[in-house]
Design an enzyme around this catalytic site. Structure first.
Site, short mmCIF file in Angstrom:
data_model
loop_
_atom_site.label_atom_id
_atom_site.label_comp_id
_atom_site.label_asym_id
_atom_site.label_seq_id
_atom_site.Cartn_x
_atom_site.Cartn_y
_atom_site.Cartn_z
N ASP A 1 0.83 -1.21 0.00
CA ASP A 1 0.00 0.00 0.00
C ASP A 1 0.87 1.26 0.00
O ASP A 1 2.01 1.24 0.46
CB ASP A 1 -0.91 -0.04 1.24
CG ASP A 1 -2.09 0.92 1.11
OD1 ASP A 1 -2.40 1.36 -0.02
OD2 ASP A 1 -2.70 1.23 2.15
N ARG B 1 -0.05 7.74 -2.48
CA ARG B 1 0.49 8.78 -1.60
C ARG B 1 1.95 9.09 -1.93
O ARG B 1 2.37 10.24 -1.91
CB ARG B 1 0.37 8.34 -0.13
CG ARG B 1 -0.98 8.63 0.47
CD ARG B 1 -1.20 7.89 1.75
NE ARG B 1 -1.53 6.49 1.51
CZ ARG B 1 -1.67 5.56 2.44
NH1 ARG B 1 -1.47 5.88 3.71
NH2 ARG B 1 -2.02 4.34 2.13
N TRP B 2 2.71 8.06 -2.26
CA TRP B 2 4.12 8.26 -2.62
C TRP B 2 4.22 9.24 -3.78
O TRP B 2 5.04 10.16 -3.77
CB TRP B 2 4.75 6.90 -3.02
CG TRP B 2 6.20 6.97 -3.37
CD1 TRP B 2 7.26 6.79 -2.53
CD2 TRP B 2 6.75 7.27 -4.66
NE1 TRP B 2 8.43 6.94 -3.22
CE2 TRP B 2 8.16 7.24 -4.53
CE3 TRP B 2 6.21 7.56 -5.91
CZ2 TRP B 2 9.02 7.48 -5.60
CZ3 TRP B 2 7.07 7.81 -6.97
CH2 TRP B 2 8.44 7.77 -6.82
N ARG C 1 -0.83 9.65 -9.56
CA ARG C 1 -0.88 8.39 -8.81
C ARG C 1 -0.28 7.22 -9.58
O ARG C 1 0.38 6.35 -9.00
CB ARG C 1 -2.33 8.05 -8.43
CG ARG C 1 -2.96 8.99 -7.41
CD ARG C 1 -4.40 8.58 -7.13
NE ARG C 1 -4.50 7.18 -6.75
CZ ARG C 1 -4.33 6.72 -5.50
NH1 ARG C 1 -4.10 7.55 -4.53
NH2 ARG C 1 -4.41 5.42 -5.27
N HIS D 1 2.37 3.70 -8.96
CA HIS D 1 2.21 2.27 -9.28
C HIS D 1 3.43 1.76 -10.07
O HIS D 1 3.87 0.63 -9.88
CB HIS D 1 0.92 2.03 -10.06
CG HIS D 1 -0.31 2.36 -9.25
ND1 HIS D 1 -0.50 1.87 -7.98
CD2 HIS D 1 -1.40 3.13 -9.53
CE1 HIS D 1 -1.66 2.33 -7.50
NE2 HIS D 1 -2.21 3.10 -8.43
N LEU E 1 10.68 -20.45 -5.07
CA LEU E 1 9.67 -19.58 -4.47
C LEU E 1 8.36 -19.62 -5.25
O LEU E 1 8.37 -19.61 -6.49
CB LEU E 1 10.20 -18.13 -4.47
CG LEU E 1 9.22 -17.03 -4.08
CD1 LEU E 1 8.84 -17.13 -2.60
CD2 LEU E 1 9.81 -15.65 -4.38
N GLU F 1 0.84 -13.41 11.93
CA GLU F 1 1.48 -12.27 12.60
C GLU F 1 1.51 -11.09 11.64
O GLU F 1 1.83 -11.26 10.46
CB GLU F 1 2.93 -12.64 12.99
CG GLU F 1 3.04 -13.80 13.96
CD GLU F 1 2.47 -13.48 15.34
OE1 GLU F 1 2.57 -12.32 15.78
OE2 GLU F 1 1.91 -14.41 15.96
C1 IPE Z 1 -5.25 -2.73 -0.17
O1 IPE Z 1 -4.98 -1.39 -0.30
C2 IPE Z 1 -5.26 -3.41 -1.52
C3 IPE Z 1 -3.97 -3.55 -2.17
C4 IPE Z 1 -2.82 -3.20 -1.68
C5 IPE Z 1 -4.01 -4.17 -3.48
P1 IPE Z 1 -6.14 -0.31 -0.45
O2 IPE Z 1 -5.48 1.00 -0.62
O3 IPE Z 1 -7.11 -0.72 -1.49
O4 IPE Z 1 -6.86 -0.42 0.97
P2 IPE Z 1 -7.72 0.64 1.77
O5 IPE Z 1 -8.71 1.24 0.82
O6 IPE Z 1 -6.78 1.68 2.29
O7 IPE Z 1 -8.33 -0.14 2.88
C1 IPE Z 2 -1.54 0.29 -3.33
O1 IPE Z 2 -1.34 1.65 -3.33
C2 IPE Z 2 -1.81 -0.26 -4.72
C3 IPE Z 2 -3.19 -0.68 -4.96
C4 IPE Z 2 -4.15 -0.68 -4.05
C5 IPE Z 2 -3.54 -1.14 -6.28
P1 IPE Z 2 -2.54 2.66 -3.33
O2 IPE Z 2 -2.87 3.02 -4.73
O3 IPE Z 2 -3.66 2.18 -2.51
O4 IPE Z 2 -1.85 3.91 -2.63
P2 IPE Z 2 -2.51 4.90 -1.58
O5 IPE Z 2 -3.01 4.07 -0.45
O6 IPE Z 2 -3.60 5.62 -2.29
O7 IPE Z 2 -1.40 5.80 -1.17
MG MG Z 3 -4.11 2.38 -0.53
#
Ligand code: IPE
Ligand code: IPE
Ligand code: MG
Length: 245
Positions: free
Chosen positions: A27, A31-32, A40, A44, A138, A210
């Protein structure tokens, strides 16, 4: 005192308990990027680079299973542009890394509902899973269009179509209807970007997993962070509802 685990070193059973199966909620890509004034999708793209590094590190460390949460059943709520970009990255990753999977004997598997994926993505996953099926290194399980509740519901539907023959119905029997019944429950789940929630990841399988949460955004996560998470895991006492041993 167990030997300190570093990125690049292989676990050996003599060193004591180590996680056979690690799950990662990758996740913080969005934001990064936003924090850097970028779109955004750039997050990715960077996140994919991190995923490649972590797959290599897990393989080098001798981890048996790595489940990567790539795209949830809820992530379809995002814009068509973002969803399309992520799907494109997945397709590109699978075709570009095939040689790497072969060289490192890495087996690719899928968790989630393949029928809900764009046909070309589902086809690519099927092809790579077939291609790497016999590799004994793996196992990387890509959770794509994956939701823990959805996996349980799909399992129940399969059960209704093909009920087990006789005997007591147990947790072990239900497990056979999940996406990857032979994969052991995750020992450790790492979540990046600081959020203290499960977000529908491995609900059945994670009953006694965990958790370790990193404040780092996924694109900033490193092999050493993985090693640090494993080191912390090794210091945990898992009681499974019992008492201190
Ligand atoms: C969880 O992250 C799903 C993935 C990393 C693929 P999200 O960004 O979708 O989760 P929420 O919305 O913060 O719970
Ligand atoms: C995780 O990063 C990737 C996916 C959920 C596909 P996010 O896209 O959720 O990044 P944030 O949480 O918005 O920063
Ligand atoms: Mg997210």
């Amino acid at each position: 005192m167990p030997a300190k685990q570093t990125a690049g070193s292989k676990f050996s059973p003599e060193e004591g308990r180590f996680p056979a199966h690690i799950g990662v909620i990758m996740d913080g890509n969005g934001r990064w990027a936003v924090r850097r004034g970028r779109v955004r999708t750039q997050g990715h793209l960077e996140g994919l680079k991190t995923a490649k590094k972590i797959v290599k590190a897990a393989s080098d460390m001798g981890i048996s299973y790595l489940t990567l949460y790539v795209f949830s059943t809820e992530n379809w709520k995002r814009t068509a542009e973002e969803v399309g970009f992520i799907m494109g990255l997945v397709k590109q990753y699978l075709s570009a890394e095939l040689d790497f999977f072969r060289q490192n004997r890495i087996r690719i598997r899928h968790a989630g509902d393949a029928r809900g994926l764009p046909p070309e993505i589902a086809g690519e996953i099927r092809a790579v899973c077939d291609d790497t099926r016999d590799f004994a290194g793996l196992q990387v399980i890509l959770a794509l269009n994956y939701g823990g509740r959805d996996e349980i519901i799909r399992g129940i539907k399969r059960l209704l179509e093909a009920p087990p023959s006789g005997g007591e119905f147990t947790e072990a029997s239900f497990r056979q209807y999940l996406d990857n019944p032979d994969v052991p429950d995750p020992d450790l789940i790492i979540r990046t970007a600081g959020e203290m929630r499960i977000s529908n990841f491995l609900l059945w399988e994670g009953a006694y997993t965990e958790y370790w949460v990193s404040e780092k955004m996924w694109p900033d996560f490193t092999e050493d962070d993985l090693a640090a998470a494993i080191e912390r895991f090794r210091g945990r006492e898992r009681r499974y509802g019992g008492v201190q041993g």
